[in-house]
Design a protein around this motif. Structure first.
Motif, PDB file in Angstrom:
ATOM      1  N   ASN A 209       0.780  -1.290   0.075  1.00 57.50           N
ATOM      2  CA  ASN A 209       0.003  -0.038   0.164  1.00 57.50           C
ATOM      3  C   ASN A 209       0.978   1.433  -0.028  1.00 57.50           C
ATOM      4  O   ASN A 209       0.489   2.339   0.428  1.00 57.50           O
ATOM      5  N   GLN A 211       2.581   4.170  -1.907  1.00 57.44           N
ATOM      6  CA  GLN A 211       2.425   4.795  -3.113  1.00 57.44           C
ATOM      7  C   GLN A 211       2.862   6.310  -3.153  1.00 57.44           C
ATOM      8  O   GLN A 211       3.526   6.639  -4.096  1.00 57.44           O
ATOM      9  N   TYR A 212       2.569   6.998  -2.084  1.00 58.16           N
ATOM     10  CA  TYR A 212       3.406   8.276  -1.952  1.00 58.16           C
ATOM     11  C   TYR A 212       3.985   8.212  -0.476  1.00 58.16           C
ATOM     12  O   TYR A 212       3.667   7.602   0.494  1.00 58.16           O
ATOM     13  N   GLU A 232       6.568  -1.623  -6.151  1.00 57.94           N
ATOM     14  CA  GLU A 232       5.683  -0.958  -7.533  1.00 57.94           C
ATOM     15  C   GLU A 232       5.934   0.608  -7.212  1.00 57.94           C
ATOM     16  O   GLU A 232       6.113   1.308  -8.158  1.00 57.94           O
ATOM     17  N   GLY A 233       5.552   1.102  -6.088  1.00 58.12           N
ATOM     18  CA  GLY A 233       5.679   2.722  -6.037  1.00 58.12           C
ATOM     19  C   GLY A 233       7.054   3.276  -6.280  1.00 58.12           C
ATOM     20  O   GLY A 233       7.348   4.243  -6.648  1.00 58.12           O
ATOM     21  N   GLN A 342       4.761   9.649 -10.506  1.00 55.35           N
ATOM     22  CA  GLN A 342       3.791   9.304  -9.776  1.00 55.35           C
ATOM     23  C   GLN A 342       3.232   8.071  -9.853  1.00 55.35           C
ATOM     24  O   GLN A 342       3.418   7.398 -11.088  1.00 55.35           O
ATOM     25  N   PRO A 343       2.551   7.318  -8.934  1.00 58.57           N
ATOM     26  CA  PRO A 343       2.294   5.840  -9.136  1.00 58.57           C
ATOM     27  C   PRO A 343       1.265   5.559  -9.986  1.00 58.57           C
ATOM     28  O   PRO A 343       0.386   6.574 -10.308  1.00 58.57           O
ATOM     29  N   VAL A 345      -2.191   3.450 -10.392  1.00 56.08           N
ATOM     30  CA  VAL A 345      -3.031   2.705  -9.318  1.00 56.08           C
ATOM     31  C   VAL A 345      -3.801   1.674  -9.994  1.00 56.08           C
ATOM     32  O   VAL A 345      -4.535   2.030 -11.304  1.00 56.08           O
TER      33      VAL A 345
END
Length: 484
Positions: A209, A211-212, A232-233, A342-343, A345
């Motif tokens: 979880n 991503q940022y 992944e992020g 940026q990710p 989603v």
């Protein structure tokens, strides 16, 4: 002999109490990428997951996957294995080149199921315990583990305690089950990670979880974990741990400079550029750049793509041109323009299942309508659903132009198949073969099916003609030929 330090001494003295950790990723956490990530806040990194059996057999495999340098420490080498002896041999060979050995018990992919490793070992606690105990007993560096959770929190806790008792010095807990992958990935359970952290007395790393930058802080607070691991992020934003969302071309140039210094397979470099540039390359105007990245074979090709991308988006970034994201495109929902890291989603599992249900319902409805009308669909007849789509397409000239432009880059010039990546004529293998044979051309991308095969065929025809001539001469010179 076992490592001289306790788990917490190892965590503080050897690993320097890291909080921000780069995950082991197949074909993605190689040395240049690790160095780029370390520049932007990563404090501990892992090698890509290595297959223990291949590692002990292939020198080239060892060199590529275990390459490191002085700036690349602390470093943990991760292996997948299901045999104690093979795992020990591989760990012994890597022992002097890293700070710990990690056992992968979390990979959920089909290749892990086929090879019987990763998350597909999580029900074989006796085997796992033997492997962990053996490395703990025989190596001078510690063993760590990376796991996925079970749906039941209590079973996840028991699993973690078993690994701790077997000699695991640090545990990475990915808060997803083995079944949560692909379109069914969904959210990771931080409650599972929190429960494991409260139950064991070794360092725990939380994974999932992220991503940022704000997710990093929330994860540490919610789980009580000692560190956060990102996969992944990090691929879409290698500066995530620095709380930055830099320009994609800046990250691309820095990465390629590191690849030039520490060479790696070009497939790795291409994959990283696709991830960094993901939001840009899905735009219609960037289809040529996407194709150029697909076709690129060396660093110079990739550097040209980065330079062209920068040239295209710099006027928008500087405000010289006004940027208006396409309303029907995913980039319209991004918090920043697409030229910032940026990710990506993923759609939620609920959205995916809803889509599947709608497709199945539509198909069932079409079949019922066909049966009610007593119509049998003849070969080549379009379904009603397909006809509706074509009708909508006919009313949308912009979409027609976009699909035509996309097809020019993604299909063979003479048929609907995919073209060869290296084909000089932008054709698939079959069409290229026909073109080369009829027009006496060559194609370096399809050498095996054009020049070489043509030469082989010619040699075969010549050989057959020679044999027929020899047979004819033998017949004409034989005594029976006179009688005939």
């Amino acid at each position: 002999m076992p490592p001289p330090l306790t788990p917490w001494e190892f965590w503080r003295q050897t690993l320097n109490s890291p909080k921000y950790i780069l995950a082991p990723m197949v074909d993605a956490s190689e040395l240049p990428w690790r160095l780029l990530s370390r520049k932007y806040g990563t404090q501990l990194a892992y090698t890509p997951m290595m297959n223990a059996g291949i590692f002990i057999r292939e020198p080239r495999y060892r060199r590529e996957h275990l390459e490191s340098c002085t700036e690349d420490r602390p470093l943990i080498a991760q292996f997948c294995a299901n045999d104690t002896d093979i795992f020990l041999k591989a760990a012994k060979m890597a022992e002097q080149h890293c700070d710990a050995i990690d056992l992968n018990l979390g990979c959920p992919q089909s290749i892990a199921k086929k090879g019987h490793y990763g998350a597909f070992l999580q029900d074989e606690w006796d085997l796992i315990s033997k492997m962990v105990k053996l490395i703990h007993r025989e190596l001078s560096i510690p063993i760590t583990c990376k796991v996925r959770v079970f749906p039941d929190i209590n079973k996840s806790i028991a699993y973690a305690k078993m690994l701790e008792e077997s000699g695991c010095y640090a545990l990475t807990v990915h808060g997803r089950t083995r079944e949560q992958k692909g379109p069914l990935t969904g959210l990771a359970s931080w409650k599972h990670i929190q429960a494991v952290k409260a139950a064991v007395n070794i360092p725990v790393i939380a994974n999932g979880n992220i991503q940022y930058w704000s997710d990093v802080e929330r994860c540490l607070e919610s789980t009580g974990a000692d560190a956060v691991m990102v996969a992944e992020g990090n691929l879409t934003n290698p500066a995530l741990f620095a709380n930055l969302q830099p320009l994609v071309w800046d990250m691309g140039k820095e990465y390629l400079d590191l690849v030039e210094r520490f060479p790696c397979p070009m497939s790795y470099a291409r994959g990283h550029l696709f991830k960094i540039f993901n939001h840009c390359l899905t735009l219609e105007e960037c289809f040529p750049l996407r194709e150029a990245l697909v076709q690129g074979m060396n660093l110079e090709d990739f550097k040209t793509v980065v330079a062209d991308l920068e040239k295209h988006f710099t006027p928008y970034h500087q405000g010289v041109k006004a940027w208006t994201p396409p309303t029907d495109h995913p980039t319209s929902r991004l918090p920043l323009p697409p030229w910032h890291c940026q990710p990506y989603v993923r759609p939620s599992p609920e959205e995916h299942l809803k889509k599947i249900q709608l497709i199945m319902a539509d198909e069932a409805k079409r079949k019922r309508e066909d049966n009610d009308n007593g119509e049998e669909k003849s070969e080549g007849t379009l379904s009603k659903n397909k006809m509706k789509k074509l009708a909508r397409l006919a009313r949308n000239p912009k979409k027609q132009a976009r699909l035509a432009k996309q097809a020019a880059f993604l299909t063979c010039n003479q048929c609907s198949n995919l073209p060869g990546v290296k084909c000089e004529h932008k054709l698939c293998r079959t069409c290229c073969k026909k073109k080369c044979e009829t027009e006496n051309l060559t194609c370096e991308g399809h050498t095996g099916t054009t020049v070489k095969r043509r030469e082989k065929n010619l040699n075969g025809e010549f050989k057959q003609l020679t044999e027929e001539t020899n047979i004819s001469n033998d017949v004409s010179n034989s005594p029976t030929s006179v009688l005939v």
